[in-house]
Write a protein that holds these residues in place. Structure first.
Motif, PDB file in Angstrom:
ATOM      1  N   MET A  21      -8.361   3.878   1.579  1.00 57.73           N
ATOM      2  CA  MET A  21      -9.097   2.768   2.150  1.00 57.73           C
ATOM      3  C   MET A  21      -9.254   1.654   1.128  1.00 57.73           C
ATOM      4  O   MET A  21      -9.150   0.479   1.463  1.00 57.73           O
ATOM      5  CB  MET A  21     -10.457   3.268   2.651  1.00 57.73           C
ATOM      6  N   GLU A  22      -9.495   2.044  -0.135  1.00 61.15           N
ATOM      7  CA  GLU A  22      -9.633   1.038  -1.191  1.00 61.15           C
ATOM      8  C   GLU A  22      -8.375   0.179  -1.288  1.00 61.15           C
ATOM      9  O   GLU A  22      -8.460  -1.037  -1.458  1.00 61.15           O
ATOM     10  CB  GLU A  22      -9.914   1.724  -2.524  1.00 61.15           C
ATOM     11  N   GLN A  23      -7.216   0.801  -1.169  1.00 60.86           N
ATOM     12  CA  GLN A  23      -5.972   0.036  -1.242  1.00 60.86           C
ATOM     13  C   GLN A  23      -5.796  -0.857  -0.018  1.00 60.86           C
ATOM     14  O   GLN A  23      -5.251  -1.959  -0.117  1.00 60.86           O
ATOM     15  CB  GLN A  23      -4.770   0.976  -1.398  1.00 60.86           C
ATOM     16  N   ALA A  24      -6.274  -0.415   1.134  1.00 65.36           N
ATOM     17  CA  ALA A  24      -6.214  -1.256   2.331  1.00 65.36           C
ATOM     18  C   ALA A  24      -7.088  -2.492   2.139  1.00 65.36           C
ATOM     19  O   ALA A  24      -6.678  -3.608   2.498  1.00 65.36           O
ATOM     20  CB  ALA A  24      -6.658  -0.472   3.568  1.00 65.36           C
ATOM     21  N   LEU A  25      -8.265  -2.326   1.570  1.00 66.75           N
ATOM     22  CA  LEU A  25      -9.145  -3.468   1.321  1.00 66.75           C
ATOM     23  C   LEU A  25      -8.525  -4.418   0.303  1.00 66.75           C
ATOM     24  O   LEU A  25      -8.567  -5.644   0.481  1.00 66.75           O
ATOM     25  CB  LEU A  25     -10.519  -2.992   0.853  1.00 66.75           C
ATOM     26  N   ALA A  26      -7.929  -3.875  -0.748  1.00 66.65           N
ATOM     27  CA  ALA A  26      -7.259  -4.720  -1.744  1.00 66.65           C
ATOM     28  C   ALA A  26      -6.086  -5.463  -1.108  1.00 66.65           C
ATOM     29  O   ALA A  26      -5.872  -6.655  -1.374  1.00 66.65           O
ATOM     30  CB  ALA A  26      -6.788  -3.868  -2.921  1.00 66.65           C
ATOM     31  N   PHE A  27      -5.335  -4.780  -0.267  1.00 71.27           N
ATOM     32  CA  PHE A  27      -4.231  -5.419   0.453  1.00 71.27           C
ATOM     33  C   PHE A  27      -4.741  -6.591   1.288  1.00 71.27           C
ATOM     34  O   PHE A  27      -4.162  -7.687   1.281  1.00 71.27           O
ATOM     35  CB  PHE A  27      -3.525  -4.393   1.358  1.00 71.27           C
ATOM     36  N   LEU A  28      -5.843  -6.393   1.994  1.00 70.42           N
ATOM     37  CA  LEU A  28      -6.397  -7.453   2.837  1.00 70.42           C
ATOM     38  C   LEU A  28      -6.891  -8.632   2.007  1.00 70.42           C
ATOM     39  O   LEU A  28      -6.733  -9.793   2.409  1.00 70.42           O
ATOM     40  CB  LEU A  28      -7.510  -6.894   3.720  1.00 70.42           C
ATOM     41  N   VAL A  29      -7.442  -8.363   0.840  1.00 70.81           N
ATOM     42  CA  VAL A  29      -7.839  -9.452  -0.054  1.00 70.81           C
ATOM     43  C   VAL A  29      -6.596 -10.219  -0.501  1.00 70.81           C
ATOM     44  O   VAL A  29      -6.598 -11.453  -0.530  1.00 70.81           O
ATOM     45  CB  VAL A  29      -8.645  -8.920  -1.264  1.00 70.81           C
ATOM     46  N   ALA A  30      -5.533  -9.510  -0.829  1.00 70.50           N
ATOM     47  CA  ALA A  30      -4.281 -10.180  -1.212  1.00 70.50           C
ATOM     48  C   ALA A  30      -3.759 -11.036  -0.057  1.00 70.50           C
ATOM     49  O   ALA A  30      -3.283 -12.158  -0.271  1.00 70.50           O
ATOM     50  CB  ALA A  30      -3.233  -9.153  -1.640  1.00 70.50           C
ATOM     51  N   CYS A  31      -3.874 -10.548   1.167  1.00 67.42           N
ATOM     52  CA  CYS A  31      -3.481 -11.334   2.337  1.00 67.42           C
ATOM     53  C   CYS A  31      -4.326 -12.603   2.440  1.00 67.42           C
ATOM     54  O   CYS A  31      -3.814 -13.681   2.743  1.00 67.42           O
ATOM     55  CB  CYS A  31      -3.628 -10.518   3.622  1.00 67.42           C
ATOM     56  N   ALA A  32      -5.612 -12.460   2.161  1.00 71.49           N
ATOM     57  CA  ALA A  32      -6.514 -13.611   2.221  1.00 71.49           C
ATOM     58  C   ALA A  32      -6.136 -14.656   1.184  1.00 71.49           C
ATOM     59  O   ALA A  32      -6.175 -15.859   1.463  1.00 71.49           O
ATOM     60  CB  ALA A  32      -7.956 -13.153   2.004  1.00 71.49           C
ATOM     61  N   LEU A  33      -5.752 -14.203   0.011  1.00 70.44           N
ATOM     62  CA  LEU A  33      -5.411 -15.113  -1.083  1.00 70.44           C
ATOM     63  C   LEU A  33      -4.016 -15.713  -0.949  1.00 70.44           C
ATOM     64  O   LEU A  33      -3.701 -16.696  -1.613  1.00 70.44           O
ATOM     65  CB  LEU A  33      -5.519 -14.372  -2.424  1.00 70.44           C
ATOM     66  N   ASN A  34      -3.192 -15.108  -0.104  1.00 71.60           N
ATOM     67  CA  ASN A  34      -1.796 -15.544   0.071  1.00 71.60           C
ATOM     68  C   ASN A  34      -1.491 -15.686   1.559  1.00 71.60           C
ATOM     69  O   ASN A  34      -0.660 -14.951   2.105  1.00 71.60           O
ATOM     70  CB  ASN A  34      -0.851 -14.522  -0.565  1.00 71.60           C
ATOM     71  N   PRO A  35      -2.146 -16.635   2.231  1.00 71.18           N
ATOM     72  CA  PRO A  35      -2.044 -16.700   3.695  1.00 71.18           C
ATOM     73  C   PRO A  35      -0.655 -17.004   4.243  1.00 71.18           C
ATOM     74  O   PRO A  35      -0.368 -16.671   5.386  1.00 71.18           O
ATOM     75  CB  PRO A  35      -3.038 -17.800   4.074  1.00 71.18           C
ATOM     76  N   ASP A  36       0.216 -17.592   3.454  1.00 73.14           N
ATOM     77  CA  ASP A  36       1.554 -17.925   3.956  1.00 73.14           C
ATOM     78  C   ASP A  36       2.604 -16.886   3.591  1.00 73.14           C
ATOM     79  O   ASP A  36       3.748 -16.984   4.024  1.00 73.14           O
ATOM     80  CB  ASP A  36       1.977 -19.306   3.453  1.00 73.14           C
ATOM     81  N   ALA A  37       2.215 -15.909   2.798  1.00 72.75           N
ATOM     82  CA  ALA A  37       3.149 -14.842   2.423  1.00 72.75           C
ATOM     83  C   ALA A  37       3.065 -13.753   3.483  1.00 72.75           C
ATOM     84  O   ALA A  37       1.987 -13.436   3.969  1.00 72.75           O
ATOM     85  CB  ALA A  37       2.775 -14.277   1.061  1.00 72.75           C
ATOM     86  N   ARG A  38       4.168 -13.200   3.846  1.00 73.59           N
ATOM     87  CA  ARG A  38       4.138 -12.106   4.823  1.00 73.59           C
ATOM     88  C   ARG A  38       4.009 -10.799   4.069  1.00 73.59           C
ATOM     89  O   ARG A  38       4.969 -10.060   3.918  1.00 73.59           O
ATOM     90  CB  ARG A  38       5.393 -12.131   5.694  1.00 73.59           C
ATOM     91  N   LEU A  39       2.806 -10.551   3.579  1.00 75.22           N
ATOM     92  CA  LEU A  39       2.559  -9.328   2.831  1.00 75.22           C
ATOM     93  C   LEU A  39       2.555  -8.147   3.797  1.00 75.22           C
ATOM     94  O   LEU A  39       2.191  -8.284   4.956  1.00 75.22           O
ATOM     95  CB  LEU A  39       1.238  -9.433   2.075  1.00 75.22           C
ATOM     96  N   SER A  40       2.955  -7.016   3.274  1.00 74.12           N
ATOM     97  CA  SER A  40       3.128  -5.852   4.131  1.00 74.12           C
ATOM     98  C   SER A  40       2.567  -4.613   3.449  1.00 74.12           C
ATOM     99  O   SER A  40       2.804  -4.403   2.260  1.00 74.12           O
ATOM    100  CB  SER A  40       4.628  -5.674   4.405  1.00 74.12           C
ATOM    101  N   PRO A  41       1.820  -3.792   4.178  1.00 77.13           N
ATOM    102  CA  PRO A  41       1.278  -2.573   3.579  1.00 77.13           C
ATOM    103  C   PRO A  41       2.298  -1.444   3.590  1.00 77.13           C
ATOM    104  O   PRO A  41       3.242  -1.442   4.377  1.00 77.13           O
ATOM    105  CB  PRO A  41       0.113  -2.230   4.507  1.00 77.13           C
ATOM    106  N   SER A  42       2.071  -0.485   2.727  1.00 74.17           N
ATOM    107  CA  SER A  42       2.858   0.742   2.796  1.00 74.17           C
ATOM    108  C   SER A  42       2.380   1.539   4.003  1.00 74.17           C
ATOM    109  O   SER A  42       1.348   1.227   4.613  1.00 74.17           O
ATOM    110  CB  SER A  42       2.659   1.563   1.518  1.00 74.17           C
ATOM    111  N   LYS A  43       3.104   2.591   4.326  1.00 72.65           N
ATOM    112  CA  LYS A  43       2.709   3.440   5.450  1.00 72.65           C
ATOM    113  C   LYS A  43       1.303   4.007   5.238  1.00 72.65           C
ATOM    114  O   LYS A  43       0.474   3.974   6.144  1.00 72.65           O
ATOM    115  CB  LYS A  43       3.723   4.578   5.601  1.00 72.65           C
ATOM    116  N   GLN A  44       1.027   4.476   4.023  1.00 77.92           N
ATOM    117  CA  GLN A  44      -0.287   5.083   3.759  1.00 77.92           C
ATOM    118  C   GLN A  44      -1.395   4.032   3.767  1.00 77.92           C
ATOM    119  O   GLN A  44      -2.483   4.288   4.278  1.00 77.92           O
ATOM    120  CB  GLN A  44      -0.258   5.822   2.431  1.00 77.92           C
ATOM    121  N   VAL A  45      -1.131   2.860   3.225  1.00 79.87           N
ATOM    122  CA  VAL A  45      -2.141   1.800   3.208  1.00 79.87           C
ATOM    123  C   VAL A  45      -2.388   1.302   4.631  1.00 79.87           C
ATOM    124  O   VAL A  45      -3.517   0.988   5.003  1.00 79.87           O
ATOM    125  CB  VAL A  45      -1.720   0.666   2.256  1.00 79.87           C
TER     126      VAL A  45
END
Length: 109
Positions: free
Chosen positions: A1-25
């Motif tokens: 869950m911690e990595q999912a939250l960090a991923f979402l923060v990265a998405c927030a900071l990079n709104p035009d990048a198509r960031l993608s989570p791993s299967k587990q995240v």
């Protein structure tokens, strides 16, 4: 869950990048989405927008290089000073976790 939250923060900071989570995240992201009010509040707080979970399930939306997308995501997280747990992003048993095709879709901002 911690990595999912960090991923979402990265998405927030990079709104035009198509960031993608791993299967587990992505599992953590799905779990958070189930708590819709809390998820919406989190998005408003960290991104000032709703971070949409947009599965990539059509040929025109497919991530052409899933492993590169994970690399871009991990780089964005590290650049933001966010913790990265490598084994949750690229387990040794699999070369890419993006076959499920989930991404933060900047088109829905």
């Amino acid at each position: 869950m911690e990595q999912a939250l960090a991923f979402l923060v990265a998405c927030a900071l990079n709104p035009d990048a198509r960031l993608s989570p791993s299967k587990q995240v992505d599992i953590g992201w799905h779990a958070f989405l189930a708590y819709t009010r809390e998820y919406q509040e989190f998005c408003a707080k960290v991104a000032d927008r709703f971070i949409h979970h947009a599965p990539v399930d059509t040929p025109e939306d497919t991530i052409s290089d899933p492993l590169a997308a994970i690399g871009t995501t991990v780089e964005a997280m590290r650049a933001a000073g966010l913790s990265v747990v490598p084994e949750l992003w690229i387990p040794a048993s699999e070369c890419s976790q993006c076959y499920a095709g989930c991404a933060d879709d900047p088109r829905e901002s």
